[in-house]
Design an enzyme around this catalytic site. Structure first.
Site, mmCIF file in Angstrom:
data_model
loop_
_atom_site.group_PDB
_atom_site.id
_atom_site.type_symbol
_atom_site.label_atom_id
_atom_site.label_comp_id
_atom_site.label_asym_id
_atom_site.label_seq_id
_atom_site.Cartn_x
_atom_site.Cartn_y
_atom_site.Cartn_z
ATOM 1 N N ASN A 202 -6.869 2.757 11.969
ATOM 2 C CA ASN A 202 -5.559 2.593 12.593
ATOM 3 C C ASN A 202 -5.359 1.214 13.205
ATOM 4 O O ASN A 202 -4.429 1.005 13.983
ATOM 5 C CB ASN A 202 -5.352 3.657 13.676
ATOM 6 C CG ASN A 202 -5.159 5.042 13.090
ATOM 7 O OD1 ASN A 202 -4.876 5.183 11.901
ATOM 8 N ND2 ASN A 202 -5.331 6.062 13.905
ATOM 9 N N ASP B 268 -5.697 8.517 18.927
ATOM 10 C CA ASP B 268 -6.292 8.410 17.588
ATOM 11 C C ASP B 268 -6.804 6.994 17.335
ATOM 12 O O ASP B 268 -6.553 6.402 16.281
ATOM 13 C CB ASP B 268 -5.279 8.812 16.514
ATOM 14 C CG ASP B 268 -5.950 9.180 15.188
ATOM 15 O OD1 ASP B 268 -7.169 9.454 15.197
ATOM 16 O OD2 ASP B 268 -5.255 9.191 14.152
ATOM 17 N N GLY C 253 0.823 -1.201 0.000
ATOM 18 C CA GLY C 253 0.000 0.000 0.000
ATOM 19 C C GLY C 253 0.856 1.250 0.000
ATOM 20 O O GLY C 253 2.090 1.194 -0.043
ATOM 21 N N THR D 38 -9.255 12.342 15.153
ATOM 22 C CA THR D 38 -10.248 12.406 14.091
ATOM 23 C C THR D 38 -11.581 12.832 14.689
ATOM 24 O O THR D 38 -11.978 12.340 15.737
ATOM 25 C CB THR D 38 -10.376 11.023 13.409
ATOM 26 O OG1 THR D 38 -9.075 10.640 12.933
ATOM 27 C CG2 THR D 38 -11.344 11.063 12.246
ATOM 28 N N ARG E 56 5.785 4.459 0.431
ATOM 29 C CA ARG E 56 5.161 3.172 0.149
ATOM 30 C C ARG E 56 5.459 2.159 1.242
ATOM 31 O O ARG E 56 6.382 2.346 2.047
ATOM 32 C CB ARG E 56 5.659 2.614 -1.183
ATOM 33 C CG ARG E 56 5.270 3.444 -2.390
ATOM 34 C CD ARG E 56 5.814 2.800 -3.657
ATOM 35 N NE ARG E 56 5.406 3.547 -4.838
ATOM 36 C CZ ARG E 56 4.888 2.985 -5.925
ATOM 37 N NH1 ARG E 56 4.698 1.684 -5.978
ATOM 38 N NH2 ARG E 56 4.568 3.724 -6.971
#
Length: 416
Positions: free
Chosen positions: A279, A274, A158, A310, A164
């Site tokens: 996550n 978070d 990903g 978030t 990367r």
């Protein structure tokens, strides 16, 4: 022939410090999000990554917390030395090391070289010094010196914000890792040098079966490379998107593991800040792994002011600009439980960010009619406006809904 169980116990005892690499943890950088996320939509099933693995790829082959402290917490033996019989984390009778069969890590696409030609620049001065990160010179747990030449490159897993992620295999001995790339110049442009250093410093010292392991790190002129535990079953968020929501049984087992991991983190004075499905990852045995520490902080004083995380998961104290402590993670655990079961966060307003803020501040909590009383009790006791009234994590582990769905034989040390 050596049994699977014997081999996996042997692999679990291996350490990547000193001269010995092993499997590693996967994490992804995080940024603050000020907008609500949409409802989960059906997506094509992810590639079955676990088919690329064998029993040799799992760094934490147990699905329950070991009764004794994990051997991963203590650097042990050198490259040719076998563990001693006094090691209480492995059986007294240890299998001899056997040759490992070839594992298909997929085809490398040449992306690291191609991307490096087009992307990133050298950094100089103080920034270069800050980002010259190398675990071989770490003060606490130095590893052997690593470079790209020490890996067989495999397929891409990903892309992150700063680079990367690839599936790789160490050449000596052969263990599966995820190798994550971060471009130094992009870190500097985003002014997150201290955040990256903090994330690495925190994660490299964590040893828990439900926390992804950072085994080592090194750098070159443009990039930082993180050697991370390979999560064999991929991203939990993809599973949630595929199914829309999870069953009570599956949700309870994930929350059980999350609570245990958070107790461990808070015991280390680490506040995650978070917690959310994006996550979290899944190990080869389906165990949950906390995989991102981009907003985490080591706070022995436990009082912080930074607004981060978030929106859907922010607690009232953050929304209102007040001091916060580790109990922000209690609130996030309640939101996570709700999202697992319902499919979207409890305070989400897809039409208005300000309405989401308002609902969080008022703890405007509403349950669909099909949610059981037990679940409502747990979530309601976590989603309390006053942080001091939130259900302690040790009591989450003993909550009837969690206990009823816990696999037989699983014992949580945190309950002792």
């Amino acid at each position: 022939m050596t049994s699977v169980g014997a081999v996996t116990r042997q692999i679990a005892a291996l350490e990547i410090t000193g001269n010995k690499p092993t499997t590693s943890s996967s994490s992804s950088s995080k940024t603050t999000s000020a907008s609500s996320r949409s409802l989960h939509t059906k997506q094509p099933s992810q590639n079955n990554v676990s088919k690329l693995l064998t029993k040799f790829a799992a760094p934490n082959p147990y699905t329950t917390k070991p009764a004794q402290p994990s051997s991963l917490r203590n650097p042990t033996y050198g490259h040719s030395k076998q563990p001693s019989t006094s090691d209480t984390t492995t059986p007294a009778t240890k299998p001899a090391r056997t040759a490992q069969p070839s594992v298909d890590i997929g085809r490398y696409d040449g992306g690291l070289e191609e991307e490096n030609e087009k992307r990133g620049e050298r950094v100089y001065g103080e920034a270069a010094e800050q980002l010259a990160l190398d675990s071989s010179v770490s003060r606490k747990c130095p590893t052997r010196e690593w470079s790209l030449h020490d890996f067989d490159m495999g397929r891409p897993l990903g892309k992150g914000k700063f680079g990367r992620v690839y599936m790789v295999r160490t050449k000596d001995p052969k263990y599966i890792l995820a190798l994550k790339t971060l471009y130094k110049s992009e870190i500097v442009q985003n002014r997150v040098e201290k955040q990256i250093r903090r994330e690495i410093e925190i994660q490299q010292n964590l040893r828990h079966p439900n926390v992804l392991r950072l085994y080592g790190y090194f750098h070159d002129e443009k990039r930082i490379f993180l050697m991370l535990e390979f999560a064999g079953k991929g991203e939990l968020y993809k599973q949630l998107s595929k199914h829309g929501c999870f069953s009570e049984r599956r949700s309870a087992r994930y929350i059980d593991q999350m609570a245990d991991a958070l107790i461990y983190l808070h015991g280390k004075h680490v506040i995650h800040r978070d917690i959310k499905p994006e996550n979290l990852l899944l190990g080869i045995n389906g165990e949950l792994k906390i995989g991102d520490f981009g907003w985490s902080v080591h706070a022995p004083g436990n009082r912080r002011m930074t607004l981060c995380g978030t929106l859907d998961y922010l607690p009232p104290e953050m929304v209102e600009g007040k001091e916060h402590n580790e109990k922000v993670d209690y609130w996030a655990l309640g939101v996570l439980t709700y999202e697992f079961l319902i499919g979207n966060p409890p305070f989400e307003d897809r039409n208005s960010v300000s309405n989401t803020y308002r609902r969080i501040a008022k703890v405007d909590l509403r349950f669909p009619s099909n949610v059981s009383a037990e679940v409502q009790d747990l979530i309601s006791r976590l989603l309390q406006y006053d942080p001091q009234r939130r259900l302690p994590l040790t009591e989450v582990l003993t909550h009837p809904w969690i206990v009823r769905h816990r696999p037989q034989g699983v014992v949580r040390e945190s309950m002792a």
